[in-house]
Every structure is written in structure tokens, then in C-alpha cells.
Design an enzyme around this catalytic site. Structure first.
Site, PDB file in Angstrom:
ATOM      1  N   ASP A  60       5.063   6.790 -40.731  1.00  0.00           N
ATOM      2  CA  ASP A  60       4.805   5.356 -40.892  1.00  0.00           C
ATOM      3  C   ASP A  60       3.499   4.890 -40.258  1.00  0.00           C
ATOM      4  O   ASP A  60       2.939   3.890 -40.661  1.00  0.00           O
ATOM      5  CB  ASP A  60       5.993   4.526 -40.388  1.00  0.00           C
ATOM      6  CG  ASP A  60       6.495   4.969 -39.022  1.00  0.00           C
ATOM      7  OD1 ASP A  60       5.859   5.827 -38.385  1.00  0.00           O
ATOM      8  OD2 ASP A  60       7.541   4.450 -38.595  1.00  0.00           O
ATOM      9  N   ASP A 470       7.252   4.717 -27.229  1.00  0.00           N
ATOM     10  CA  ASP A 470       8.595   5.222 -27.558  1.00  0.00           C
ATOM     11  C   ASP A 470       9.064   6.455 -26.784  1.00  0.00           C
ATOM     12  O   ASP A 470      10.255   6.615 -26.573  1.00  0.00           O
ATOM     13  CB  ASP A 470       8.744   5.538 -29.058  1.00  0.00           C
ATOM     14  CG  ASP A 470       8.586   4.308 -29.918  1.00  0.00           C
ATOM     15  OD1 ASP A 470       8.809   3.200 -29.404  1.00  0.00           O
ATOM     16  OD2 ASP A 470       8.221   4.444 -31.089  1.00  0.00           O
TER      17      ASP A 470
END
Ligand SMILES: *[C@@H]1O[C@H](CO)[C@@H](O)[C@H](O)[C@H]1NC(C)=O
Ligand SMILES: *[C@@H]1O[C@H](CO)[C@@H](O)[C@H](O)[C@H]1NC(C)=O
Ligand SMILES: *[C@@H]1O[C@H](CO)[C@@H](O)[C@H](O)[C@H]1NC(C)=O
Ligand SMILES: *[C@@H]1O[C@H](CO)[C@@H](O)[C@H](O)[C@H]1NC(C)=O
Ligand SMILES: *[C@@H]1O[C@H](CO)[C@@H](O)[C@H](O)[C@H]1NC(C)=O
Ligand SMILES: *[C@@H]1O[C@H](CO)[C@@H](O)[C@H](O)[C@H]1NC(C)=O
Length: 842
Positions: A60, A470
């Protein structure tokens, strides 16, 4: 120590405001710092059904990759994307041609809301992704938008491969190309553009985007080679109204498939040609994070009948379904993944009888003991293992965000699936059906998909320390090996920034961006990032931003995200610093514990009391947004500031600044090891110097060499971070937003300093010609001799002269300097600091 008053006096005269100089290129070898295991969401994996071993993965925010089947490794395909094409790294859909297998298509774009100003493209490759041609679309494509795991939205006609369909989001409908993706027209007869948006009220435009067309699946069995396939199924993100449509005339007319159940959104539609069955996974959300209910359906093409084959029901059904795949070699063998089974773990189901019955990848033995019908290996990315997910209930060992699940069409034992963190897979899948126990490994070697927030190459200790989105961040002792552990104590999903103490460089500070269980978002390490203690001076729920650690390591200056600037000494409670704007870039002096620096809008700020108060110093010309302040580790008060209006240098604590000539904007900047023990540190900059790129200067910003090449664009320049290596001359680390960390070493000769005498180039500014064809070269680097004249001016400089006299802007003195100490006519040797004197206009 430098003589500060002398520095101040000389800085005022050493104003280098206009000169003509040239930027040459130096060949660099670029490699990824190995994190291993991907490190981010892999929304799509696509195998070519006609060529063994040919497969691609899309991400992405970090481009697309090609599988090297023999070695279970991946090769990045879009590293050429640069500041002007950064949105190529959002790959919303991927299609590999089942006829001419060299052909590959990617639908690219970052966001369909305002976060990405540009329209999308179909990137066309005829050489399996070695090079691409861009076909611009008249609308945006959102590779990192909600619903990005559904698909594939892009498909090649298996009978007539010049025909492609692309399903757009945002109400843009279904599009068709009949010339191998070069031109596209909307299929106006298609009846639905999709009405579902995750949150229609989201004013950012992110969750209010219409998910649109979900997938396009050709029924290869309905046609014959050479003619357009007549029957095509298209899934649309509608909930409560028809969401699967079919044409039987190649797309001229469409109708809703009769008998369909429209309760949930159709995520995938996968054909089993031998069975003449379409398998469809559904979820009650667009994904990739959501989904609390869903189903799996099968549609029999011969009888036009639907069968609900959902593997679990009732209170066991707490998730939707994402990835679905069929074994093309064993018709009737199918698998489906829970899109997000958040507790106790993800789940995958397999059926060998077309969905009549299923077996799971794990089951409860007796709570809390799970029967895991698999062995798990994270040898290629050990950080994925015990400390990240240890497989106890709730730790999601199998994964989450499982939208891509694939059985290799040529090898029933080989399977791959994408998760929110990596690609897992294995090579003994048929054991599921015999001993019901398969081997799962992280198989994302070569995929480096992290969003890098900060990189720090300290003067002592590990080579590199990274702050990552993340997955926290790592200490990188060996750049070629995946680290074993990430930061867990305390653990915040995203580390926002890092700094080290100049006089005690094993002292490191890091800040986080939120984890509800570990509220205080500042931690200190005294051993180069290996172990950490939470800074209890931080208030709960204050997060993000930028951080600076004082020279002796006792004071933390923190420009938070939303709570202003704060400072704390000796881990006492953080106190507000009202004299520094909440948008400021900040830095610590590396020698003097009392000194911090700041820059906001067009003003530089200095603190001499340990960050408690800041005083305004000189202005930074017409800057509106300083990006970074960096400090010479050997000289207090010697600072550089990058802004939207250029690069500025001060040697007097910001009392005065010199604007570096020829630089119209600069973002990440860093200092690294000097070229020789007597030179000024090497300066690295992501900047616009006759074009946006990555540059190095060995002479305090007079001459610059471009160090990135056409194969290494590093995406959006303003998103990236840089660290120079203080121990290895020329070595630089570039942290990207989606393609992990690169490190570069000079592999070609340093071009001679060229303050060229191009007095005739009045206002020339050459740029690379713009073309829709972009190509990449996977070989390390190319040695180029390009030279771009970048500044215009009425002043011209002299070429360097023979030894004995230093040329214009050349070095003419400094500690241990053995070169010339006099300057060419018109220039005088001017002291800059203990290490460097320079020939400036007399
Ligand atoms: C449609 O699907 C939902 C969810 O699986 C189910 O509850 C419902 O009974 C189905 N409707 C029909 C008519 O089969
Ligand atoms: C599957 O095999 C692994 C590795 O041998 C073993 O640890 C695991 O217990 C097995 N699973 C079951 C349910 O027996
Ligand atoms: C921090 O945020 C959490 C979650 O929003 C909240 O429950 C908690 O009360 C907050 N703590 C403080 C000190 O504000
Ligand atoms: C550090 O800076 C402070 C404030 O400018 C100054 O008073 C002090 O003398 C400096 N210390 C050293 C060791 O230079
Ligand atoms: C200059 O030379 C001396 C003696 O060789 C050495 O000790 C010193 O470190 C050198 N200074 C620099 C800045 O390299
Ligand atoms: C890639 O670069 C290498 C070495 O610089 C060169 O030999 C080769 O021709 C280039 N290939 C392409 C496709 O440009």
C-alpha cells in the site's frame, strides 16, 4: 574551543549569496538495511496462471515486488519512483498477463482524498516489471485507502489479452482498455459505481471515500483464445443492494447476478475453471482492519445456483472473510482466510470438497490451549517471533489483515498469504490433508516495507538505530541481517523520533505515538538502544512529534504532537516551553548541555538554559516551514537549517545565517564523517538543487554532488529522513515512507569540486525531460557524468587553480590543513571554524 566572537564576526562577512556552480553526480551503491519479513501490510499477491514461478506482491505504501521463486525472495520493482512519482508506491491493483506473461500492470496512486494531489496511473510493463510506461488515469487511485485489500480490481482478458478492465473507487466506475492498458474509457453501461463508504461523515475524505468496484473476474471458460471473453463477473462495494454483476457479451450489457445475497461486501471473486465455480468471500466492512461478520459463497456457473459455504457460523463467526484461493491443479481444493480474527489469532480454512466441509489452521483443545496444526518459523525475520507475536492467544501469530491468500497454480504444496506485517507461506501445504500439520514461515525476504520515522547513526555503538512506523524500531548491529528483537519495553507501535547525547553517545531518547497500555511516550537508553527505561516525567497520552537529548543526556526537549514544546531534566515532570512555537524543528547542541536550538516559520531560536526558555535569533529569510536543524558535533553553535526556502548555515548560534546558494528547498539534512580528518563533516541533503534529489557536500555546502540515480528515487523527498554515518565517509542512510531504510556508499570517484566558470548561463536551469516512460535499472548504480548548471547569477567564480593557491570557495585553512592557504585573486581566506577556512569573495 572555537572563538565564538570571532566566528560571529566572520560569519557576517562570509555571506555566499550568489555563485554559479555545478552539480555533478557520484555513483553510489544503494542497498536496503535488512529488517526482513516485510514489516507492513501486503494487500495483494498474484500468481501468473500460465508461467511457473511468476508471482508479484503489491503493497500500500512501498510499491510492488516480483517473486524469485527459486530462492523464496522478492525484488522491488518501483524503486525508481521519486519525489514527482512517489504515489507509484501505492499499488491498488495488480494484473499479470495470462497470455503474454511478460506483461504486468499496476494501478497506482496514493490517496483519493486531498492527501495526494495527483491522479493515478496504470503502470505497464512488458518485461515483468524491469521497466514501466505510465498510462495516466483521469482520476485518483488510492493504494493506501480503506478497501485496499479487496480485488483484484485490475484484470487481463485471458482469451484476448489486449483487453483489460479496471474497477475504480470514488464513484469513477468501471474502465476498459483494448490496447494493452495504453488508453482507457469508462464502461458507461456498467450499472453501479458502488455506494459503500466506511464512514460517510469523515471530513478528511479518507473513510468517506466510496470503495467502488471491488474486483473483476473473467470467466475464461466462456470464451476461446483470440476472442474477447464474453462472460465477466464484477464485484462492487454495495451492501444491501446488488453487488455482483455479470456480462455475457464482453461488457456491452450487464445485469445483477440472480439469486445473490447482498448482506455483506464481496471482497474477492475467484474462479475455479475446472469446476466452473466462482468462489466469493464477503465481509461486513471494506477492510483492511475491520470485519465482524461475513460469509463465503459459491456460485455454480453451469446451474446458476448459489451455495453458502461459510466455514463457521453462530457465535464462532466473529470476523469477515478476505483471501480466497483455489488449487488449480486439484479442483475442489479451496482455502479462505478470516480477514481479521483479532482473538485469539487469525484463522485460515481449507476444504478439499468445494466447501462442503472445512478444516481450520488451529482449533481449541481446551481453553486456553490451542491445537496449532502448523509449525511456525520466523528465521528470516526473528523479530516477528517471540517478542512480537509469540502465539499465545491474542498475539496473532498467524496474522491479521489477511486479504491475499494464494496456492501456487503450479505447485499444490506452495502457498503464500499476506498479513498486516509480513508474507507467510510454506512448501508442504498438502500435509494439511494428510497429517493436518503444515510449516508456516515468514517468506517476505527482500520486501522492505517500513515507514521510517527517523534514522540515527551514532558515533559509537551500533551502526544504526531506526524509528519505524507500526513495528517500533530496531538497533541494527549488522545491516545485512534481520534484527532479532524490536523495542518492547516500553512498546509503542510507532516510534516517532530518536536522538543521542553528544557527550555520552550511548545515551539515546525515543518517543512514541500511542499505545493505550503504555501511556508515557518517552524512553531513555544508556546502552545504545538495547534496553530502555520509561521516562516517568512524561504525562500520559502526550505523544509524537520530535525529540532532542542534551549533550550530557540529562535533559529531554520534546516538541509534541498537539501538546506544545515540553522539557524535562533528570526525568522530572515535563514542563511547558512557551517561548518556542509548537511547530518548531528542534535540536540539541552536541557539546554544551545547556544549549538547544529551534526553528519555526522564518525564525531561529536559541536556548542557553537547558531548553527552559528560547530567544529569537536571526531570521531564515522568507522560510515558512523549517524541516530540520542539525548541529556540527564538534563545534557548538555551528548549525544548519533546512526549510521550504533553502538551506541556511550559522556558525554563531543563529545570530546570523548564510543562505546556501543554489538550493531552493531542503528537507532532511545530516552531517557525516568528513572526507579527511581536517575537513568539515560531509553534509547530506534531500534538497532541490536544480532538481529534487539527494546530495552531498564535502566543503560546507559550496559544491554538491548528486548521490541518487535514476534507479533510486526514494519516493517523496519531504517524507524521508537521513542520517550521515559519523564513522564512514560518504555513507548515508535514507529512511523512506514505505520502502524501508536504504544505505548508500560511494562507489564512483568523487567528481572534482566544480565551481565552474559558466558565466554565460545567465538564467539556465535544466531539468530532466518529462516523459511518461520511466525505467529502472536494477544494477547497483550507474556512473554518470551528468552536470547540471543550477544557479544563475551575475557573479561568476574562478576555476580552481594549481596547488599553492586555493580556488574560489576552496579550503584554505583549518586544523592540520596542509593545502594552500592563499586564495585566487578576488577572494580572501576566511576563518569559518577551527577545522575549516574558506576562500570567499574579497
Ligand atoms: C444472506 O446472508 C446472510 C448472512 O450470511 C444470512 O443471514 C441470510 O440468511 C442470507 N439470506 C438468504 C435469503 O439466504
Ligand atoms: C504440528 O507440528 C508442530 C511441529 O512439529 C508441533 O509443534 C505441533 O504441536 C503440531 N500440531 C499438532 C496439533 O499436533
Ligand atoms: C489516556 O487515554 C486513555 C484512552 O483514551 C484514557 O483512558 C486515559 O484516561 C488517559 N489518561 C490520562 C491521564 O489522560
Ligand atoms: C555552554 O553554554 C552556556 C550558555 O551559552 C555558557 O554559559 C557556557 O559557558 C557553555 N559551556 C561551555 C563548556 O562552553
Ligand atoms: C591534528 O594533528 C594532531 C597531531 O597529529 C592530532 O592530534 C589532532 O587530532 C589533529 N586534529 C584534527 C582535527 O585532526
Ligand atoms: C543498467 O546498468 C548497467 C550498469 O551500469 C548497464 O550495463 C546496463 O546496460 C543497464 N541496463 C539497462 C536496462 O539500462
Amino acid at each position: 574551543m572555537p572563538n565564538y566572537s570571532l566566528l560571529a564576526a566572520l560569519a557576517a562577512v562570509a555571506s555566499v549569496t550568489s555563485l554559479v556552480h555545478a552539480v555533478s553526480s557520484q555513483a553510489y551503491t544503494w542497498k536496503n538495511v535488512k529488517v526482513g519479513g516485510g514489516g507492513g501490510f501486503v494487500p495483494g499477491i498474484v500468481f501468473n496462471p500460465k508461467e511457473q514461478g511468476l508471482a508479484y506482491a503489491r503493497t500500500d505504501i512501498g510499491g510492488a515486488y516480483k517473486l524469485n521463486a527459486a530462492t523464496d525472495t522478492w525484488t522491488p520493482l518501483l524503486d525508481f519512483a521519486d519525489d514527482s512519482t512517489w504515489n507509484y508506491w501505492g499499488v491498488a491493483a495488480l494484473a499479470t498477463d495470462p497470455v503474454q506473461t511478460n506483461r504486468l500492470y499496476l494501478a497506482t496512486g496514493g490517496y483519493t482524498n486531498s492527501w495526494d494531489p495527483k491522479n493515478g496511473n496504470i503502470l505497464i510493463s512488458t518485461d515483468k516489471g524491469s521497466t514501466f510506461t505510465a498510462s495516466p488515469l483521469p482520476f485518483k487511485v488510492g493504494g493506501n485507502m480503506p478497501g485496499r485489500g479487496i480485488g483484484e480490481r485490475l484484470a487481463v482478458d485471458p482469451n484476448s489479452n489486449g483487453i483489460l478492465f479496471f474497477g475504480a473507487a470514488s464513484g469513477n466506475g468501471l474502465w476498459k482498455s483494448t490496447d494493452f492498458g495504453v488508453t482507457w474509457t469508462q464502461v458507461t453501461s456498467f450499472p453501479s459505481v458502488g455506494t459503500y463508504a466506511p464512514d460517510p461523515k469523515d471530513s478528511s475524505g479518507y473513510n468517506s471515500q466510496l470503495i467502488g468496484i471491488a474486483w473483476v473476474t473473467f470467466d475464461s471458460t466462456s470464451g476461446t483464445a483470440g476472442s474477447a471473453t464474453p462472460r465477466i463477473f464484477v464485484g462492487v462495494a454495495n451492501q444491501g443492494s446488488s453487488n455482483i454483476f455479470v456480462t455475457t457479451n464482453g461488457g456491452t450489457t450487464w445485469s445483477a447476478v440472480a439469486g445473490q445475497n447482498t448482506t455483506y461486501l464481496p471482497h474477492k471473486g475467484v474462479l475455479s475453471p475446472a469446476e466452473k465455480v466462482l468462489y466469493i468471500s464477503y465481509s461486513n466492512g471494506a477492510g483492511p482492519y475491520d470485519g465482524t461478520l461475513g460469509s463465503v459463497m459459491k456460485y455454480d456457473l453451469a446451474t446458476s445456483t448459489w451455495t453458502d459455504i461459510t466455514p463457521v457460523t453462530g457465535s464462532d463467526l466473529t470476523f469477515g472473510f478476505g483471501g480466497v484461493t483455489v488449487d488449480l491443479k486439484v479442483p475442489g481444493t479451496i482455502m479462505v482466510a478470516a480477514l481479521n480474527s483479532w482473538w485469539p489469532d487469525g484463522q485460515i480454512f481449507r476444504s478439499t470438497n468445494s466447501g462442503a466441509s472445512w478444516s481450520p489452521l488451529w482449533s481449541w483443545q481446551s481453553y486456553p490451549t490451542m491445537n496449532k496444526f502448523y509449525s511456525y518459523s520466523d528465521s528470516l525475520a526473528p523479530w516477528l517471533g517471540p517478542n512480537f507475536v509469540d502465539g499465545t492467544p491474542g498475539d496473532l501469530q498467524i496474522g491479521w489483515m489477511m486479504e491475499s491468500l494464494n496456492i501456487d497454480p503450479f505447485d499444490s504444496n506452495h502457498w503464500l498469504y499476506g498479513t498486516g506485517a509480513t508474507i507467510y507461506g510454506g512448501h508442504d501445504l498438502l500435509k494439511w490433508d494428510t497429517i493436518h500439520n503444515v510449516s508456516i514461515s515468514s517468506l517476505a525476504d527482500g520486501i522492505e516495507e517500513t515507514s521510517v520515522q527517523a534514522v540515527l547513526s551514532p558515533p559509537t555503538g551500533p551502526t544504526l538505530i531506526s524509528a519505524l512506523g507500526d513495528i517500533q524500531g530496531f538497533v541494527h548491529e549488522d545491516l545485512t541481517k534481520a534484527p532479532t528483537v524490536n523495542w518492547i519495553n516500553p512498546k509503542w507501535s510507532t516510534t516517532a523520533d530518536l536522538d543521542f547525547a553528544g557527550n555520552k553517545p550511548t545515551n539515546i531518547v525515543r518517543i512514541g505515538t500511542g499505545d493505550s497500555t503504555q501511556g508515557k511516550q518517552v524512553a531513555l537508553s544508556y546502552d545504545s538502544g538495547n534496553t530502555w527505561s520509561q521516562d516517568y516525567g512524561a504525562a500520559d497520552n502526550v505523544t509524537g512529534g520530535k525529540v532532542a537529548l542534551s549533550a550530557d543526556g540529562d535533559t529531554v526537549l520534546w516538541r509534541t504532537n498537539g501538546n506544545g514544546v515540553l522539557v524535562s531534566q533528570f526525568t522530572n515532570p515535563f514542563a511547558a516551553v512557551s517561548s518556542l512555537p509548537s511547530t518548531a524543528a528542534i535540536a540539541s547542541d552536541k557539546l554544551n548541555n545547556s544549549i538547544f536550538y529551534g526553528a519555526a516559520v522564518n525564525t531561529f531560536y536559541l536556548s542557553t538554559d537547558g531548553g527552559k526558555t528560547f530567544a529569537s535569533k536571526a531570521s531564515l529569510s522568507s522560510s515558512t516551514s523549517p524541516a530540520k536543524v542539525i548541529v556540527n558535533p564538534k563545534v557548538s553553535g555551528d548549525v544548519w537549517v533546512s526549510t521550504d526556502k533553502g538551506l541556511f548555515h550559522s556558525t554563531d548560534f543563529g545570530t546570523s545565517f548564510t543562505a546556501i546558494s543554489g538550493i531552493s528547498a531542503a528537507w532532511a539534512i545530516a552531517l557525516g564523517a568528513p572526507k579527511s580528518s581536517t575537513s568539515y563533516p560531509a553534509i547530506f541533503a534531500a534538497a532541490n538543487i536544480g532538481g529534487i534529489g539527494y546530495f552531498r557536500s564535502d566543503d560546507m555546502g559550496v559544491n554538491w554532488v548528486k548521490i541518487n540515480d535514476a534507479a533510486h528515487g526514494f519516493g517523496s523527498a519531504s517524507s524521508n529522513c537521513i542520517s550521515g554515518d559519523p564513522r564512514i565517509y560518504g555513507r548515508v542512510y535514507i529512511g523512506t515512507n514505505g520502502r524501508g531504510i536504504f544505505y548508500g556508499d560511494a562507489s564512483g570517484a568523487t567528481p572534482p569540486p566544480t565551481s565552474t566558470a559558466s558565466s554565460t548561463s545567465a538564467t539556465s536551469k535544466s531539468t530532466t525531460s518529462v516523459s511518461t516512460t520511466t525505467s529502472k535499472n536494477t544494477s547497483a548504480s550507474t556512473t554518470t557524468a551528468s552536470s547540471t548548471t543550477i544557479a544563475s547569477s551575475t557573479t561568476t567564480s574562478s576555476p580552481p587553480t594549481s596547488t599553492g593557491t586555493a580556488g574560489a570557495y576552496g579550503q584554505c585553512g583549518g586544523s592540520n590543513w596542509t593545502g594552500p592557504t592563499t586564495c585566487v585573486s578576488g577572494y580572501k581566506c576566511t576563518f569559518s571554524n577551527d577545522f575549516y577556512s574558506q576562500c570567499v569573495p574579497a
